[in-house]
Each structure stands twice: as C-alpha cells, then as structure tokens.
Design an enzyme around this catalytic site. Structure first.
Site, PDB file in Angstrom:
ATOM      1  N   ARG A   9     -41.342 -15.917 -20.240  1.00  0.00           N
ATOM      2  CA  ARG A   9     -41.596 -14.713 -21.038  1.00  0.00           C
ATOM      3  C   ARG A   9     -42.818 -14.036 -20.446  1.00  0.00           C
ATOM      4  O   ARG A   9     -43.916 -14.600 -20.455  1.00  0.00           O
ATOM      5  CB  ARG A   9     -41.821 -15.079 -22.506  1.00  0.00           C
ATOM      6  CG  ARG A   9     -42.367 -13.923 -23.309  1.00  0.00           C
ATOM      7  CD  ARG A   9     -42.307 -14.143 -24.798  1.00  0.00           C
ATOM      8  NE  ARG A   9     -40.949 -13.990 -25.284  1.00  0.00           N
ATOM      9  CZ  ARG A   9     -40.625 -13.839 -26.569  1.00  0.00           C
ATOM     10  NH1 ARG A   9     -41.577 -13.812 -27.488  1.00  0.00           N
ATOM     11  NH2 ARG A   9     -39.377 -13.703 -26.933  1.00  0.00           N
TER      12      ARG A   9
ATOM     13  N   HIS B 288     -34.371  -8.255 -22.733  1.00  0.00           N
ATOM     14  CA  HIS B 288     -34.400  -9.496 -23.529  1.00  0.00           C
ATOM     15  C   HIS B 288     -32.960 -10.024 -23.592  1.00  0.00           C
ATOM     16  O   HIS B 288     -32.318 -10.003 -24.635  1.00  0.00           O
ATOM     17  CB  HIS B 288     -34.948  -9.180 -24.925  1.00  0.00           C
ATOM     18  CG  HIS B 288     -35.409 -10.369 -25.701  1.00  0.00           C
ATOM     19  ND1 HIS B 288     -35.365 -11.667 -25.203  1.00  0.00           N
ATOM     20  CD2 HIS B 288     -35.919 -10.483 -26.963  1.00  0.00           C
ATOM     21  CE1 HIS B 288     -35.837 -12.497 -26.119  1.00  0.00           C
ATOM     22  NE2 HIS B 288     -36.179 -11.812 -27.192  1.00  0.00           N
TER      23      HIS B 288
ATOM     24  N   GLN C  24     -31.718 -12.734 -26.208  1.00  0.00           N
ATOM     25  CA  GLN C  24     -31.565 -12.174 -27.555  1.00  0.00           C
ATOM     26  C   GLN C  24     -30.201 -11.496 -27.682  1.00  0.00           C
ATOM     27  O   GLN C  24     -29.476 -11.713 -28.659  1.00  0.00           O
ATOM     28  CB  GLN C  24     -32.692 -11.155 -27.814  1.00  0.00           C
ATOM     29  CG  GLN C  24     -32.606 -10.478 -29.166  1.00  0.00           C
ATOM     30  CD  GLN C  24     -32.879 -11.453 -30.299  1.00  0.00           C
ATOM     31  OE1 GLN C  24     -33.877 -12.152 -30.296  1.00  0.00           O
ATOM     32  NE2 GLN C  24     -31.984 -11.523 -31.281  1.00  0.00           N
TER      33      GLN C  24
ATOM     34  N   ASP D 230     -35.622  -2.869 -34.254  1.00  0.00           N
ATOM     35  CA  ASP D 230     -36.659  -3.757 -33.725  1.00  0.00           C
ATOM     36  C   ASP D 230     -37.999  -3.095 -34.058  1.00  0.00           C
ATOM     37  O   ASP D 230     -38.052  -1.928 -34.464  1.00  0.00           O
ATOM     38  CB  ASP D 230     -36.453  -3.922 -32.204  1.00  0.00           C
ATOM     39  CG  ASP D 230     -37.465  -4.860 -31.555  1.00  0.00           C
ATOM     40  OD1 ASP D 230     -38.100  -5.663 -32.278  1.00  0.00           O
ATOM     41  OD2 ASP D 230     -37.629  -4.805 -30.319  1.00  0.00           O
TER      42      ASP D 230
ATOM     43  N   CYS E 135     -33.957  -8.407 -34.265  1.00  0.00           N
ATOM     44  CA  CYS E 135     -34.242  -9.591 -33.427  1.00  0.00           C
ATOM     45  C   CYS E 135     -35.377 -10.423 -34.005  1.00  0.00           C
ATOM     46  O   CYS E 135     -35.497 -11.592 -33.666  1.00  0.00           O
ATOM     47  CB  CYS E 135     -34.566  -9.145 -32.009  1.00  0.00           C
ATOM     48  SG  CYS E 135     -35.961  -8.016 -31.925  1.00  0.00           S
TER      49      CYS E 135
ATOM     50  N   ARG F 129     -29.873 -17.948 -31.851  1.00  0.00           N
ATOM     51  CA  ARG F 129     -30.657 -18.075 -30.615  1.00  0.00           C
ATOM     52  C   ARG F 129     -30.503 -19.487 -30.065  1.00  0.00           C
ATOM     53  O   ARG F 129     -30.389 -19.694 -28.856  1.00  0.00           O
ATOM     54  CB  ARG F 129     -32.152 -17.770 -30.877  1.00  0.00           C
ATOM     55  CG  ARG F 129     -32.467 -16.317 -31.189  1.00  0.00           C
ATOM     56  CD  ARG F 129     -32.194 -15.370 -30.026  1.00  0.00           C
ATOM     57  NE  ARG F 129     -32.892 -15.746 -28.817  1.00  0.00           N
ATOM     58  CZ  ARG F 129     -34.155 -15.423 -28.526  1.00  0.00           C
ATOM     59  NH1 ARG F 129     -34.846 -14.669 -29.335  1.00  0.00           N
ATOM     60  NH2 ARG F 129     -34.724 -15.817 -27.388  1.00  0.00           N
TER      61      ARG F 129
HETATM   62  N1   CP Z   1     -36.651 -12.461 -31.193  1.00  0.00           N
HETATM   63  C1   CP Z   1     -37.542 -13.156 -30.461  1.00  0.00           C
HETATM   64  O1   CP Z   1     -37.482 -13.222 -29.223  1.00  0.00           O
HETATM   65  O2   CP Z   1     -38.477 -13.806 -31.203  1.00  0.00           O
HETATM   66  P1   CP Z   1     -39.791 -14.512 -30.636  1.00  0.00           P
HETATM   67  O3   CP Z   1     -40.650 -13.425 -30.065  1.00  0.00           O
HETATM   68  O4   CP Z   1     -40.417 -15.179 -31.823  1.00  0.00           O
HETATM   69  O5   CP Z   1     -39.384 -15.486 -29.575  1.00  0.00           O
HETATM   70  N1  NVA Z   2     -39.468  -5.500 -28.536  1.00  0.00           N
HETATM   71  C1  NVA Z   2     -40.181  -6.661 -29.014  1.00  0.00           C
HETATM   72  C2  NVA Z   2     -39.245  -7.814 -29.168  1.00  0.00           C
HETATM   73  C3  NVA Z   2     -39.835  -9.078 -29.725  1.00  0.00           C
HETATM   74  C4  NVA Z   2     -38.874 -10.205 -29.777  1.00  0.00           C
HETATM   75  C5  NVA Z   2     -41.306  -7.001 -28.069  1.00  0.00           C
HETATM   76  O1  NVA Z   2     -41.128  -6.904 -26.845  1.00  0.00           O
HETATM   77  O2  NVA Z   2     -42.390  -7.345 -28.540  1.00  0.00           O
END
Ligand code: CP
Ligand code: NVA
Length: 307
Positions: A103, A130, A133, A225, A265, A293
């Site tokens: 990440r 993502h 997701q 989101d 999400c 997930r």
């Molecule tokens: N939706 C999602 O990716 O959640 P987290 O940021 O908690 O991993």
């Molecule tokens: N768009 C958000 C998604 C979190 C799961 C971010 O990137 O923070």
C-alpha cells in the site's frame, strides 16, 4: 498469466472472472469447515505506507486460513525509498517471501517494486487504484444480484483510486458505470480514455456527469467513498465545501432502482459522503462488502502464489 496484480485494467476479463469464481469457492470452503492449506510454507510480505484496517486484516487472515504466514512491514521499519531504494527492498524481500502486498502513495512505487521483485506484487491501494477493493465489490454485487451483466453502478463523489478501479471492473465484468463528480474532481482524463477503450470490448455504457441524480437514475448499485483520500488531509476543509451535495442519502435512493444496494469501501465519514440512515439501512451492503475483502484476497493470493 500476469505475475503481479497492480490494476484491474492489466488483467483479462477471463482471468478476473476466474478469480471471482475462485473467491466464491474459497468462501464456501471456508464456511464448510476451513480452507485447504494451499499456501503452506509461504510468506506474504505486507508493506504499508498508509494506515489500514480491512486490507491489513484481510490479507493477514487470508494467509493464515490458507496455511501461510503474513509479515507486516510498517513505514518506520523499512523506509521504502528512503532508508533503502525500492529496487533494493524488492530484491531483498523477494529473496525471502513468496509474495508482496504493498500500500503506497505513488503508484509508480508499486510498479517499481513489481519490476524488481521476482515474486508476485499485489497493489493494496495506491493513489491511482485499489484493485483488491474492486474485486471484493464485484463479488458482493454478484452475491446480491446473482449476475453482473446488465447492471448499472453509480459512483457519487471524488474521481479517485476507488472510482478508477470500479470503472475498470465495469468494463471487464460488463456492467454500466456512471460517475457524478463536482467540477475539477472528475476521473483523470487518462483513466477515462482507458475506460472507454476497454468498454469497446464489452459494450458497456460509461456516463460522466456533475449531477448526482443523473448518475443515480435507475442504478442497481449506489457507491461512494471518502471526499478526502489518505494523503489529501490538508485539503479536507476545502473538499467538504466542494462535495457537500455529493452524498448518498434517503432522497438519492428514491432515484435509484427499487432493489438497489448501497456500497462504500470504508472507512466512512458518516454525515458527509453517506448518511447513517443509509449506511445502516435496508439497502446497505457495506459490511458484506468489507467481509468479502477476505474472500477476494484469498482468491488473488491463491491465483498468484499457489503451486
Ligand atoms: N477499504 C479499505 O481498503 O480499507 P482499509 O483502508 O482499512 O484497508
Ligand atoms: N480513496 C480512499 C480509499 C480508502 C480505502 C483513500 O485512498 O484514502
């Protein structure tokens, strides 16, 4: 077969559909007493440059259920690109683990990891996309409607990483995609161009608008989101003003299909992009989506890492 899973756009429709069917099988297998240890003796290195609940826990638990092991590497521990260059991190890690999940902020960093790693690299969220997701989301929509083709998903809010992956998923799985964003916050032009190119193969419709009602009209899935993604915290106050009407609430549900579901999400900012009433209401699929997930992650791991 692709070594890595960095964006939905990279993979063929057949490969993605295979992973969804694998996720359905692994979910049933788990519910019927447990998964076979097909990843026994294997370790997943998990690099996190940003916070996480769902991604962190689902990958860790998925590896455990499949007989393998997951290793958490926080920014302080490895200093990706700071304490050590990304090519060096990739080569060292890949000599000891059988898969890497990362990440990151900059999507180029996950691409660089993949280029230098001999083991699969999975994008656990970048500023660009993502994909994991979106796979859990597709699994959830399929469970709810028994099909994907012919449905319409309406995304309300920021043209961000999650929206990008949903657009690509729509083109690969064959559902229509509508997106309502305020001026200046649309999906990047390159993403829309890629989406339109991919849509030619599946014949789906892509609708871009500033009108929340237009996007939501007749939609089977209403999706939103956060208005402010990780890394954009300094803009949060300004974004609250720009996005104030980009909310999934009871009024918007009236415009959607009578049997529509609501997705997010998570994490949610209740009272901003979604109301409590809707998030906890009869149409909400957000917790099924979060649980999925785990099952989607298992399928991605098995597809890339099992013998
Ligand atoms: N939706 C999602 O990716 O959640 P987290 O940021 O908690 O991993
Ligand atoms: N768009 C958000 C998604 C979190 C799961 C971010 O990137 O923070």
């Amino acid at each position: 077969m692709h070594k890595d899973f960095l964006t939905i756009a990279d993979w063929s429709s057949d490969a993605l559909k295979h992973v969804i069917s694998l996720a359905e099988d692994l979910k049933k297998e788990w519910q019927n007493g447990g998964n076979r240890p097909v990843l026994a003796g294997k370790t997943l290195g998990m690099i996190f440059q940003k916070p996480s609940l769902r991604t962190r826990v689902s990958f860790d638990v998925a590896m455990f259920h499949l007989g393998g092991h997951a290793l958490m590497l926080s920014p302080q521990e490895i200093g990706l690109g700071q304490r050590e260059s990304i090519p060096d991190v990739a080569r060292v890690l890949a000599s000891m683990v059988q898969g890497i999940m990362a990440r990151v902020f900059d999507h180029a960093h996950v691409e660089q990891l993949a280029a230098w790693s001999k083991v699969p690299v999975i994008n656990g969220l970048s500023d660009y996309s993502h994909p994991c997701q979106a796979m859990a989301d597709v699994l959830t929509i399929k469970e709810r409607f028994g099909r994907l083709e012919g449905l319409k998903l309406a995304y309300i809010g920021d043209g961000n990483n999650v929206a990008t992956s949903l657009l690509f998923a729509a083109t690969k799985f064959g559902f229509d995609f509508a997106i309502a964003t305020p001026q200046g916050y649309a999906l990047p032009e390159a993403v829309l161009a890629k989406g339109r190119e991919l849509a030619q193969a599946s014949g789906i419709r892509i609708i871009t608008t500033e009108s929340v009602e237009e996007a939501a009209q007749g939609a089977h899935v209403l999706y939103t989101d956060t208005w402010t993604s990780m890394g954009q915290e300094a803009e949060a106050e300004a974004r609250r003003k720009v996005f104030k009407d980009y909310q999934i609430n009871a009024n918007l549900l009236k415009v959607a299909d009578a049997n529509s579901i609501v997705m997010h999400c998570l994490p949610a900012h209740r009272g901003e992009e979604i109301t409590d009433e809707v998030a906890d209401g009869a149409h909400s699929a957000i917790f099924q989506q979060a649980e999925n997930r785990l099952h989607a992650q298992k399928a991605i791991l098995v597809h890339l890492m099992a013998n």
